[in-house]
Motif scaffolding. Structure first.
Motif: not given
Length: 765
Positions: A499-501, A540-541, A552-553, A570-572
């Protein structure tokens, strides 16, 4: 990045930290008392030989770790140089003695900057091995991945982004309007903005935006940012008044007073980006019967919803802010209306007979009509539907006595799956312009709104807008050690283990899932999980190469992971009741509220890059509202258009800011926002003529500078390193010594991911 192995952490070697001594033994005049950390052994005439020998042994031991005979030894540490005189006094004696006896000791010593050190290493002529590796995540023992700080204190991370957007607007307005003022006022305006600049710079400290500060320091950072934003907004308001001779404010007090008294309210909507924007703009209003008009008196499409954003009361007015000029503004009138307003109806779903989709021209979202949970997302134009279930969960921190979660460390309990929150209620708001799915989770402090916008172009309408609200978080003190909340998306995108970030807001970095097996030495399953988290600065995608991409932006930085194929989390938010023993000395007992926001895209990889590269700027720099202190719509100013036209799609104006208060010199930075090979249309070298960017202003004396503008680009000769191979991924382009802009040549070329900085003189016509 030139990497090294260091000893003694990153500090002065043990035994040579003369600053931190016994305070009462300091000779008179040697400086203020400092923290006592270790017994000193100051350099004296009687012990200088022994001390020099000891230092030489340290250097020789470390020399085995270095490829050349140049050894880098740090001088200083955290909170050092409070008593710099004592530090240098002893080191001066030591260096002098070492160099006088260099043959005997086998070393020479000198004070050095990093530039001095790199020059010496480069002069050795050695050949260096190049590696492309992932430096994340950092771990300092087999239980402690430093992946918690990616999310710690999310409200401060959010405030950093929000005030950065305020500063950008003020910088642009100052650069375009400072010519309207005398020297005294100009200096005052620059001084106001300087407060924001300093607060923004301070907040980027490695113990600020990271959320790894104590509570009192956190409050100080926050206060400085808020004070700086207020000062910057005041400067903007002063300059905007000079454009059309009406008082302007950044607060909505006049708007609310006017509307409550059935009077018109006028606003300016400012666009700080380099392209024309049409999107729905949201204004918090006190009444539910309103109409909106532009500066020509035309009715603007609008509708009113219940106010749901954190800190808002009353209602949310959505109106279509059409064609807001790049780096400019448009004015609108909000008028009380006696006709029947449209307030979007709200439907509660309790059975499967109710409609369970919401759509616009580009996307169709389906959700479970009995639970409200998202199910699928369809790209209408490409005819592709993916599964997309979203869950809100929380991890329970480890109860281990050796390591638990804290401000730095993410350490979930091993073999304890995250707890899934249920949706206690939901509503669907079927507006003609804005569709909303409102969710309330079984912890009432956590809510979410999913929006789709109708009638926009294929960029501004092609995403799901997800706005959450968390806090104050409910933690069962003292029976639990805290909670760490994540938003998890489960899709059927076949991304495999990759995956990509982004870890810098620019290039996308491939990350490899190491779950559930982990890395060698990982202590348990909880540690393995924490080691799969990476920084998500802006997006990330998940990508099935050449087939499909789920992106997701984010509106501010978080930590994120993909633990299984097709999954992104995603930790929020985090609230923890134990310290992780990394220097803060306090638990991250964060009860503050935060409102994370995601833009979700689903498209093929090429179209996804076209969308996320532009939308990342839109989400980081939203339209900003200023309030005109007048109810007379006849005084509305016409649109302000300082650019001749939009810049090319792949070119971003990173900054436009006044260099000082005594000249017309402006700092302008331009960037090609696409990576090499990312997009066949936009990831290409692109030319732009600096003389044709602005209208109403003349550009003269163009000089290309280094990135920070501290020296001319023509003098910045990059050193050559002998290496074993070249970089292969093509993401970054090496610096070139050609194509430097001069006053005689205003046409520059920007290659993918390249940034160029300029000094230009910008004078109004």
């Amino acid at each position: 990045m030139f990497t090294h192995v260091l000893d003694s952490h990153y500090c002065t070697p043990a035994g040579f930290d003369w600053e931190h001594g016994v305070t009462q033994d300091l000779p008179k005049g040697d400086g203020p008392p400092v923290v006592i950390t270790q017994s000193p052994s100051w350099v004296t005439e009687t012990n200088v030989h022994r001390r020099a020998y000891e230092y030489a042994q340290v250097a020789k031991k470390r020399a085995a770790w270095f490829k050349t005979n140049n050894v880098l030894i740090p001088f200083g540490c955290d909170f050092n140089f409070q008593n710099a005189w004592m530090k240098y006094k002893n080191m001066d004696k030591l260096i002098a003695y070492i160099n006088e006896h260099s043959e005997e000791l086998g070393i020479r010593a000198q004070y050095s900057t990093l530039s001095d050190y790199f020059a010496a290493v480069r002069a050795s002529g050695e050949t260096w091995t190049t590696r492309e590796i992932d430096f994340f995540p950092y771990i300092d023992n087999n239980q402690s991945y430093w992946t918690g700080f990616y999310t710690s204190r999310p409200d401060l991370k959010q405030l950093c982004r929000e005030t950065d957007a305020v500063m950008r607007v003020s910088e642009i307005i100052l650069a375009l309007g400072i010519h309207n003022f005398n020297q005294t006022t100009s200096a005052s305006l620059v001084g106001n903005l300087q407060l924001m600049r300093k607060a923004a710079a301070l907040s980027q400290h490695h113990d600020a935006v990271t959320g790894t500060e104590r509570r009192v320091t956190y409050r100080d950072y926050k206060k400085r940012l808020e004070h700086g934003a207020e000062a910057a907004n005041n400067a903007s308001a002063t300059i905007l008044k000079s454009f059309f001779n009406e008082d302007v404010s950044s607060t909505n007090k006049t708007l609310w007073n006017n509307l409550l008294n059935q009077q018109d309210a006028s606003i300016l909507v400012y666009n700080s980006l380099e392209f024309t924007r049409t999107q729905y703009h949201k204004v918090n209003v006190p009444v539910d019967s309103l109409q909106v008009f532009d500066s020509q008196g035309n009715t603007v499409p609008s509708e009113i919803h219940e106010a749901l954003s954190f800190g808002e009361v009353g209602y949310s007015l959505f109106f279509k802010a059409e064609s807001i000029p790049p780096l400019g503004y448009s004015a609108f009138v909000i008028r009380p209306s006696s006709s029947l307003p449209f307030v979007a109806s709200k439907k509660s779903f309790h059975d499967s007979r109710m409609a369970s989709t919401m759509s616009n021209e580009y996307l169709s979202l389906s959700f479970d009509s009995s639970s409200g949970r998202l199910q699928t997302l369809r790209n209408i134009q490409e005819g592709v539907t993916i599964q997309m279930q979203q869950s809100m969960l929380y991890y329970v921190p480890s109860n281990s006595t050796s390591q638990t979660s804290g401000a730095y460390i993410f350490r979930p309990q091993a073999n304890e799956p995250p707890r899934n929150l249920s949706i206690s209620s939901f509503k669907f708001v079927d507006g003609p312009l804005v569709k909303e799915l409102q969710l309330v989770f079984n912890e009432s402090s956590i809510t979410q709104v999913v929006r789709l916008y109708v009638g926009l172009d294929d960029v501004m309408g092609n995403y799901l807008d997800i706005e959450m609200h968390l806090g104050p978080l409910d933690v069962e003190y003292p029976t639990r050690d805290g909670k760490e909340y994540v938003s998890r998306f489960q899709t059927n995108v076949a991304n495999g283990e990759i995956f990509h970030t982004d870890d810098n807001g620019l290039e996308m970095k491939p990350r490899r899932t190491n779950y559930p097996n982990g890395r060698p030495g990982d202590y348990d399953e909880g540690v393995v999980l924490a080691g799969n988290y990476y920084p998500v600065v802006s997006r990330m995608y998940l990508q099935q190469p050449n087939v499909w991409q789920f992106t997701i932006l984010t509106a501010h930085s978080h930590g994120g992971a993909s633990l299984t194929e097709g999954e992104a989390e995603i930790m929020v938010h985090r609230r923890l009741l134990r310290d992780d023993d990394r220097g803060v000395g306090q638990a991250l007992d964060d009860f503050h509220e935060t409102s994370p926001r995601f833009f979700v895209l689903s498209a093929n990889p090429t179209n996804s890059s076209t969308l996320h590269r532009r939308l990342a700027n839109v989400i980081q720099y939203p339209l900003q509202t200023f309030y005109i202190q007048s109810s007379n719509n006849a005084s509305l100013p016409p649109p302000f258009r300082p650019l001749q036209q939009d810049l090319p799609y792949n070119i971003r104006m990173i900054s436009l800011k006044q260099r000082d208060d005594v000249s017309n010199t402006v700092i302008m930075r331009l960037m090609n926002i696409f990576e090499s090979f990312e997009n066949p249309t936009y990831a290409v070298p692109t030319q732009i003529d600096l003389n044709t960017i602005f209208q109403g202003y003349t550009v003269t004396n163009i000089e290309e500078r280094t990135l920070t503008t501290n020296m001319p680009a023509s003098e910045n000769v990059r050193p050559h390193w002998n290496t074993t191979g070249a970089f292969e991924n093509g993401n970054s382009r090496f610096h070139t010594e050609f194509n430097l802009a001069t006053p005689r040549d205003s046409v520059v070329t920007l290659y993918p991911m390249e940034i160029k900085s300029f000094w230009i003189e910008l004078t109004p016509n």
